[in-house]
Motif scaffolding. Structure first.
Motif, short mmCIF file in Angstrom:
data_model
loop_
_atom_site.label_atom_id
_atom_site.label_comp_id
_atom_site.label_asym_id
_atom_site.label_seq_id
_atom_site.Cartn_x
_atom_site.Cartn_y
_atom_site.Cartn_z
N HIS A 57 0.97 -0.99 -0.10
CA HIS A 57 -0.10 -0.04 -0.14
C HIS A 57 0.62 1.20 0.01
CE1 HIS A 57 -3.74 -2.04 0.34
NE2 HIS A 57 -3.22 -2.68 1.25
N ALA A 58 2.02 1.28 0.71
CA ALA A 58 2.95 2.34 0.86
C ALA A 58 3.47 2.75 -0.60
CB ALA A 58 3.77 2.24 1.98
N ALA A 59 3.69 1.64 -1.38
CA ALA A 59 4.40 1.82 -2.59
C ALA A 59 3.51 2.53 -3.51
CB ALA A 59 4.87 0.15 -3.06
N GLY A 60 2.30 2.73 -3.17
CA GLY A 60 1.33 3.36 -4.17
C GLY A 60 -0.11 2.81 -4.43
N ALA A 61 -1.10 3.58 -4.05
CA ALA A 61 -2.38 2.98 -4.06
C ALA A 61 -2.62 2.62 -5.43
CB ALA A 61 -3.54 3.70 -3.61
N THR A 68 -2.62 3.95 5.81
CA THR A 68 -2.62 2.21 5.31
C THR A 68 -4.33 1.81 5.24
OG1 THR A 68 -0.65 1.97 6.21
CG2 THR A 68 -2.16 -0.08 5.86
N ARG A 69 -5.11 2.12 6.35
CA ARG A 69 -6.42 2.02 6.49
C ARG A 69 -7.36 2.70 5.26
NH1 ARG A 69 -4.80 1.81 11.74
NH2 ARG A 69 -5.37 4.01 12.19
N VAL A 70 -6.69 3.89 5.23
CA VAL A 70 -7.55 4.77 4.21
C VAL A 70 -7.43 3.88 2.66
CG1 VAL A 70 -7.62 6.75 2.67
CG2 VAL A 70 -7.69 7.01 5.27
N ALA A 71 -6.14 3.54 2.41
CA ALA A 71 -5.88 2.77 1.28
C ALA A 71 -6.56 1.56 1.17
CB ALA A 71 -4.20 2.53 1.19
N ARG A 112 -9.58 0.80 2.80
CA ARG A 112 -10.96 0.62 2.47
C ARG A 112 -11.11 1.16 1.04
NH1 ARG A 112 -15.21 1.49 5.86
NH2 ARG A 112 -17.15 1.35 4.63
N ALA A 113 -10.32 1.96 0.32
CA ALA A 113 -10.35 2.32 -1.18
C ALA A 113 -10.12 0.97 -1.85
CB ALA A 113 -9.09 3.11 -1.60
N LEU A 114 -9.44 0.23 -1.44
CA LEU A 114 -9.33 -1.12 -2.14
C LEU A 114 -10.57 -2.18 -1.96
CD1 LEU A 114 -7.41 -3.03 -3.90
CD2 LEU A 114 -6.36 -3.99 -1.81
N GLU A 115 -10.93 -2.12 -0.70
CA GLU A 115 -12.35 -2.69 -0.69
C GLU A 115 -13.38 -2.17 -1.86
OE1 GLU A 115 -14.23 -2.54 3.19
OE2 GLU A 115 -12.51 -3.55 4.24
N ASP A 116 -13.28 -0.90 -1.77
CA ASP A 116 -14.41 -0.18 -2.72
C ASP A 116 -14.01 -0.76 -4.27
OD1 ASP A 116 -15.63 1.08 -0.74
OD2 ASP A 116 -14.77 2.80 -1.03
N THR A 117 -12.78 -0.85 -4.67
CA THR A 117 -12.40 -1.38 -5.90
C THR A 117 -12.94 -2.53 -5.96
OG1 THR A 117 -10.31 0.10 -5.89
CG2 THR A 117 -10.40 -1.74 -7.40
#
Length: 280
Positions: free
Chosen positions: A72-76, A110-113, A115-120
């Motif tokens: 996640h840190a490497a880029g969303a 990390t948690r924001v990323a 949550r965005a991945l969940e949405d994806t």
């Protein structure tokens, strides 16, 4: 075929084993070569390069997606592109390992990323299920060296507990979701059956060993000094906030393991008994 990422970790290993025993064709993906069950194909791959996974994903019907924090840190964009690559390759079902923190403590990069991945994943067009575990029983392996050499567990907040979960139960839920469409569209919050403190975990390890183990309480500052040897200071502070002052959502014991698998989650003592060799 089912593709399992993170296949050699604490969740991926039992998940790969369970799928193989169920007769599934499995491709195990990890960063480094490692033993896998008989009949399972192992592939080393870099999840930050989704296009490199096309040969792995081609022909797969389902994907278990486990991404470490550094990805996640490497880029969303990389995790998002991985989901899109999977769907474009014909993957029809995605089971995502998320974290309970996206709802209990929704702030932090990390948690924001995640949550965005969940949405994806939900919007990908594939069938999906999301798993949100809390703390892992396997985090007790951090104490293995000191237990082996000194019969000591050193940790902060000795009498503050949370309902940690056995990774094998996460794997069991993942196996059910990957194989059965009845779980499509579900988000499972996964915890163990009991709130257990570090002092109580120490006692469970001692009982598994059949030998006394002393609990040594660390201050928050002492714990942070040790944690920052392997993680950024802000992540250490975040972790200490959670284990030192869990909120009501983090103390809730979820019924979702039994809901998904038909069996109750295992207590920490059962995990300690199965992994006692690490502490001998």
């Amino acid at each position: 075929m089912i593709v399992v990422t993170g296949a050699t970790g604490n969740i991926g290993r039992p998940l790969t084993q369970a799928l193989a025993e169920a007769g599934q064709q499995v491709t195990a993906v990890s960063r480094h070569a490692a033993p896998v069950p008989d009949g399972v194909r192992h592939v080393t791959a870099d999840l930050t390069d989704p296009a490199s996974l096309r040969p792995v994903l081609s022909g797969a019907k389902a994907l278990f997606l486990l991404l470490s924090g550094d990805l996640h840190a490497a880029g969303a964009a990389a995790p998002t592109d991985l989901v899109r690559e999977a769907v474009a390759s014909g993957v029809r079902r995605i089971v995502l390992l998320s974290t309970l923190g996206v709802v209990t403590r929704p702030f932090g990069p990390t948690r924001v990323a995640m949550r965005a991945l969940e949405d994806t994943v939900r919007e990908s067009g594939a069938e999906w299920a999301v798993l949100r575990p809390g703390g892992f029983a396997s985090n007790a392996l951090w104490w293995a060296d000191s237990v082996r050499t000194e019969r000591v567990v050193a940790a902060p907040f000795g009498d503050v507990g949370v309902p940690i979960i056995d990774p094998a139960d996460i794997a069991a839920v993942a196996a059910a979701c990957l194989q059965d469409a009845q779980h499509t569209g579900n988000t499972y919050e996964l915890t163990g059956p009991e709130v257990i403190t570090p002092r109580q975990q120490t006692q469970a390890i001692a009982e598994a060993l059949g030998a006394p183990v002393h609990f040594q309480e660390l201050t928050r500052e002492e714990a942070k000094a040790g944690m920052t040897q392997t993680m950024p200071p802000e992540l250490a502070d975040d972790t200490l906030d959670i284990i030192g002052a869990p909120n009501p959502a983090e103390l809730r014991i979820s019924p979702d393991v039994e809901r998904a698998t038909g069996h109750a989650p295992r207590p920490f003592a059962a995990w300690a008994g199965r992994h006692v060799g690490a502490f001998r």
